[in-house]
Write a protein that holds these residues in place. Structure first.
Motif, PDB file in Angstrom:
ATOM      1  N   LEU A 187      -6.879  -3.385   2.049  1.00  0.00           N
ATOM      2  CA  LEU A 187      -5.622  -2.202   1.887  1.00  0.00           C
ATOM      3  C   LEU A 187      -5.731  -0.709   2.877  1.00  0.00           C
ATOM      4  O   LEU A 187      -4.811  -0.182   2.884  1.00  0.00           O
ATOM      5  CB  LEU A 187      -6.944  -1.541   0.613  1.00  0.00           C
ATOM      6  CG  LEU A 187      -6.882  -2.592   0.002  1.00  0.00           C
ATOM      7  CD1 LEU A 187      -7.915  -1.935  -2.090  1.00  0.00           C
ATOM      8  CD2 LEU A 187      -5.463  -2.556  -0.956  1.00  0.00           C
ATOM      9  N   MET A 188      -7.205  -0.806   3.897  1.00  0.00           N
ATOM     10  CA  MET A 188      -7.057   0.206   5.040  1.00  0.00           C
ATOM     11  C   MET A 188      -6.776  -0.853   6.385  1.00  0.00           C
ATOM     12  O   MET A 188      -7.038  -1.477   6.799  1.00  0.00           O
ATOM     13  CB  MET A 188      -8.612   1.296   4.549  1.00  0.00           C
ATOM     14  CG  MET A 188      -8.986   1.309   3.215  1.00  0.00           C
ATOM     15  SD  MET A 188     -10.817   1.832   3.439  1.00  0.00           S
ATOM     16  CE  MET A 188     -11.136   1.514   1.796  1.00  0.00           C
ATOM     17  N   GLY A 189      -6.025   0.710   6.327  1.00  0.00           N
ATOM     18  CA  GLY A 189      -5.516   0.159   8.206  1.00  0.00           C
ATOM     19  C   GLY A 189      -6.569   0.847   9.317  1.00  0.00           C
ATOM     20  O   GLY A 189      -7.051   1.567   9.189  1.00  0.00           O
ATOM     21  N   HIS A 212     -14.830   6.297   3.812  1.00  0.00           N
ATOM     22  CA  HIS A 212     -15.544   6.977   3.173  1.00  0.00           C
ATOM     23  C   HIS A 212     -14.568   8.037   2.392  1.00  0.00           C
ATOM     24  O   HIS A 212     -15.463   8.240   0.966  1.00  0.00           O
ATOM     25  CB  HIS A 212     -16.459   7.994   3.896  1.00  0.00           C
ATOM     26  CG  HIS A 212     -17.171   7.316   4.502  1.00  0.00           C
ATOM     27  ND1 HIS A 212     -18.714   6.904   4.455  1.00  0.00           N
ATOM     28  CD2 HIS A 212     -17.623   6.389   6.237  1.00  0.00           C
ATOM     29  CE1 HIS A 212     -19.911   6.109   5.348  1.00  0.00           C
ATOM     30  NE2 HIS A 212     -18.726   6.110   6.256  1.00  0.00           N
ATOM     31  N   LEU A 213     -13.309   8.341   2.445  1.00  0.00           N
ATOM     32  CA  LEU A 213     -12.798   8.741   1.983  1.00  0.00           C
ATOM     33  C   LEU A 213     -11.553   8.552   1.236  1.00  0.00           C
ATOM     34  O   LEU A 213     -10.617   9.954   0.442  1.00  0.00           O
ATOM     35  CB  LEU A 213     -12.056  10.314   2.820  1.00  0.00           C
ATOM     36  CG  LEU A 213     -13.081  11.560   3.464  1.00  0.00           C
ATOM     37  CD1 LEU A 213     -12.522  11.910   4.468  1.00  0.00           C
ATOM     38  CD2 LEU A 213     -14.034  11.694   2.727  1.00  0.00           C
ATOM     39  N   TYR A 214     -11.345   7.345   1.531  1.00  0.00           N
ATOM     40  CA  TYR A 214     -10.650   6.791   1.098  1.00  0.00           C
ATOM     41  C   TYR A 214      -9.931   7.163  -0.458  1.00  0.00           C
ATOM     42  O   TYR A 214     -10.896   6.487  -1.641  1.00  0.00           O
ATOM     43  CB  TYR A 214     -10.354   4.697   1.487  1.00  0.00           C
ATOM     44  CG  TYR A 214      -9.361   3.929   1.365  1.00  0.00           C
ATOM     45  CD1 TYR A 214      -7.607   4.862   1.816  1.00  0.00           C
ATOM     46  CD2 TYR A 214      -8.590   3.625  -0.484  1.00  0.00           C
ATOM     47  CE1 TYR A 214      -6.388   3.784   2.163  1.00  0.00           C
ATOM     48  CE2 TYR A 214      -7.837   2.747  -0.323  1.00  0.00           C
ATOM     49  CZ  TYR A 214      -6.135   3.204   0.702  1.00  0.00           C
ATOM     50  OH  TYR A 214      -5.350   2.551   0.409  1.00  0.00           O
ATOM     51  N   LYS A 215      -9.042   6.980  -1.240  1.00  0.00           N
ATOM     52  CA  LYS A 215      -8.508   7.150  -2.095  1.00  0.00           C
ATOM     53  C   LYS A 215      -7.392   5.718  -3.042  1.00  0.00           C
ATOM     54  O   LYS A 215      -6.481   6.123  -2.000  1.00  0.00           O
ATOM     55  CB  LYS A 215      -8.519   8.776  -3.042  1.00  0.00           C
ATOM     56  CG  LYS A 215      -8.927   9.741  -2.784  1.00  0.00           C
ATOM     57  CD  LYS A 215      -8.242  10.932  -3.390  1.00  0.00           C
ATOM     58  CE  LYS A 215     -10.040  12.042  -3.375  1.00  0.00           C
ATOM     59  NZ  LYS A 215      -9.118  13.357  -3.863  1.00  0.00           N
ATOM     60  N   ALA A 216      -7.972   4.929  -3.630  1.00  0.00           N
ATOM     61  CA  ALA A 216      -6.973   3.515  -4.330  1.00  0.00           C
ATOM     62  C   ALA A 216      -5.807   4.415  -4.230  1.00  0.00           C
ATOM     63  O   ALA A 216      -5.480   5.439  -5.267  1.00  0.00           O
ATOM     64  CB  ALA A 216      -7.472   2.947  -5.116  1.00  0.00           C
ATOM     65  N   SER A 217      -4.978   3.835  -4.364  1.00  0.00           N
ATOM     66  CA  SER A 217      -2.886   4.182  -4.936  1.00  0.00           C
ATOM     67  C   SER A 217      -3.360   3.394  -6.094  1.00  0.00           C
ATOM     68  O   SER A 217      -3.193   2.201  -6.010  1.00  0.00           O
ATOM     69  CB  SER A 217      -1.641   4.017  -4.091  1.00  0.00           C
ATOM     70  OG  SER A 217      -2.021   2.669  -3.001  1.00  0.00           O
ATOM     71  N   ALA A 218      -2.436   3.631  -6.895  1.00  0.00           N
ATOM     72  CA  ALA A 218      -1.726   2.610  -8.215  1.00  0.00           C
ATOM     73  C   ALA A 218      -1.151   1.536  -7.291  1.00  0.00           C
ATOM     74  O   ALA A 218      -1.599   0.354  -8.191  1.00  0.00           O
ATOM     75  CB  ALA A 218      -0.641   2.737  -8.859  1.00  0.00           C
ATOM     76  N   GLY A 219      -0.187   1.203  -6.552  1.00  0.00           N
ATOM     77  CA  GLY A 219      -0.649   0.036  -5.797  1.00  0.00           C
ATOM     78  C   GLY A 219      -1.227  -0.850  -4.875  1.00  0.00           C
ATOM     79  O   GLY A 219      -2.046  -2.172  -5.502  1.00  0.00           O
ATOM     80  N   ASP A 220      -2.473   0.206  -4.672  1.00  0.00           N
ATOM     81  CA  ASP A 220      -3.682  -0.695  -4.427  1.00  0.00           C
ATOM     82  C   ASP A 220      -4.204  -1.262  -5.591  1.00  0.00           C
ATOM     83  O   ASP A 220      -4.927  -2.499  -5.536  1.00  0.00           O
ATOM     84  CB  ASP A 220      -4.895   0.183  -3.558  1.00  0.00           C
ATOM     85  CG  ASP A 220      -4.323   0.615  -2.505  1.00  0.00           C
ATOM     86  OD1 ASP A 220      -3.728  -0.440  -2.380  1.00  0.00           O
ATOM     87  OD2 ASP A 220      -5.257   1.793  -1.958  1.00  0.00           O
TER      88      ASP A 220
END
Length: 314
Positions: free
Chosen positions: A58-60, A66-74
């Protein structure tokens, strides 16, 4: 579908199911379909899973978990995966409810850092009762995470269980060699030189394992903000100890460490920015720091070089 802000966890999973989500069956050609949150976890899973898994991360590079918010695609991808590997210990703080809910719907979810026995974890001083999630900075502890990944994949794909376990054993051997290399590099620094000041408190396990005193301007989570008193206190520490270099991080804005450098300069002492360390993310794919081992080596080289006195041998 670009954002999940404002949606309940249940609503997001309904959307994911409508778009083709739901607990997955076997991936193409029988491969286990796997998601990983951070690219650090992804590198571990890829190394052990090999060609027998179908992995998405998910994360590149440079993304702050710590701050990452998942998208609907995630959410959609996680809902259709057979297994989701994440760090845990609240590293992916804003994704906790999503991971829990996806697991309740049938996907296997594994927090690899939580495979480490609690006695070996560092208790966070910022959050009472919680543990520092940055376990990968101790290569020995990361070996335990590797074993955990292998056993999970072996349970999901019994036909290739031997391959997963064999790769894990080989990788653990590599981590043992890496651990020895770190210790050899660190020995080129005198004990009083082993003071590591970074943007946030991500290097506690590194410090404990390899004999460094570690100070982070922010806490173990970058969700916290550094106040003026934090900057001033750390600046006083740097001047008192005559620390030659401090470090920015690739996943944290450099302004925090730059402000610290300015505060030190105002006290009449010059401290250099010794380089940019990889903390919560690996480097770019295909680069020397694009793997876990490469990232660790790049960090240690930067730290030892910047903290060495002029003329010291590396």
């Amino acid at each position: 579908m670009k954002s999940i802000a404002g949606l309940s966890i249940g609503a997001m999973l309904v959307i994911a199911t409508a778009c083709g989500g739901g607990p997955a069956g076997p991936a193409e050609e029988g491969n286990v379909k796997v998601e990983a949150t951070t690219n650090i976890v992804g590198d571990l899973v890829r190394t052990i899973g090999g060609s027998e898994i179908e992995l998405e991360v998910l994360m590149g590079p440079g993304i702050d978990p710590h701050l990452y918010k998942a998208s609907a695609g995630d959410v959609r991808r996680m809902s259709s995966a057979q297994a989701i590997f994440y760090n845990g210990l609240h590293l992916e703080g804003k994704m906790s409810e999503i991971l829990e809910s996806v697991g309740e719907r049938g996907s296997v979810t594994v927090a690899v850092a939580e495979c480490v026995p609690e006695r070996d974890l560092i208790t966070s001083t910022d959050f009472s009762g919680l543990h520092d999630p940055h376990v990968w900075f101790d290569a020995g502890l990361w070996s335990q995470a590797a074993a955990c990944v292998a056993e999970t994949l072996a349970d999901l794909d019994t036909e290739h269980a031997a391959e997963f376990r064999k790769r894990a054993e080989a990788y653990i051997d590599e981590l043992t060699i890496l651990d020895g290399w770190i210790r050899q590099k660190v020995e080129t620094l005198e004990p009083e030189q082993r003071v590591l000041v970074t943007a946030h408190d991500a290097f506690g396990y590194f410090g404990r394992a390899y004999g460094f005193e570690v100070r982070g301007l922010l806490g173990v989570s970058t969700a916290a903000e550094a106040g003026t008193s934090d900057v001033q206190e750390l600046a006083d520490f740097i001047v008192e100890r005559e620390i030659p270099a401090i470090f920015v991080e690739t996943s944290v804005p450099p302004r925090y460490v730059q402000a610290l450098q300015e505060a030190v300069s105002a006290r009449g002492f010059a401290v250099e920015i010794g380089g940019s360390l990889y903390s919560d993310s690996l480097g770019d794919p295909g680069s020397p720091a694009g793997t876990y081992a490469g990232t660790v080596r790049a960090n240690v080289d930067a730290i030892v070089t910047a903290l060495s006195a002029p003329g010291d041998s590396e």
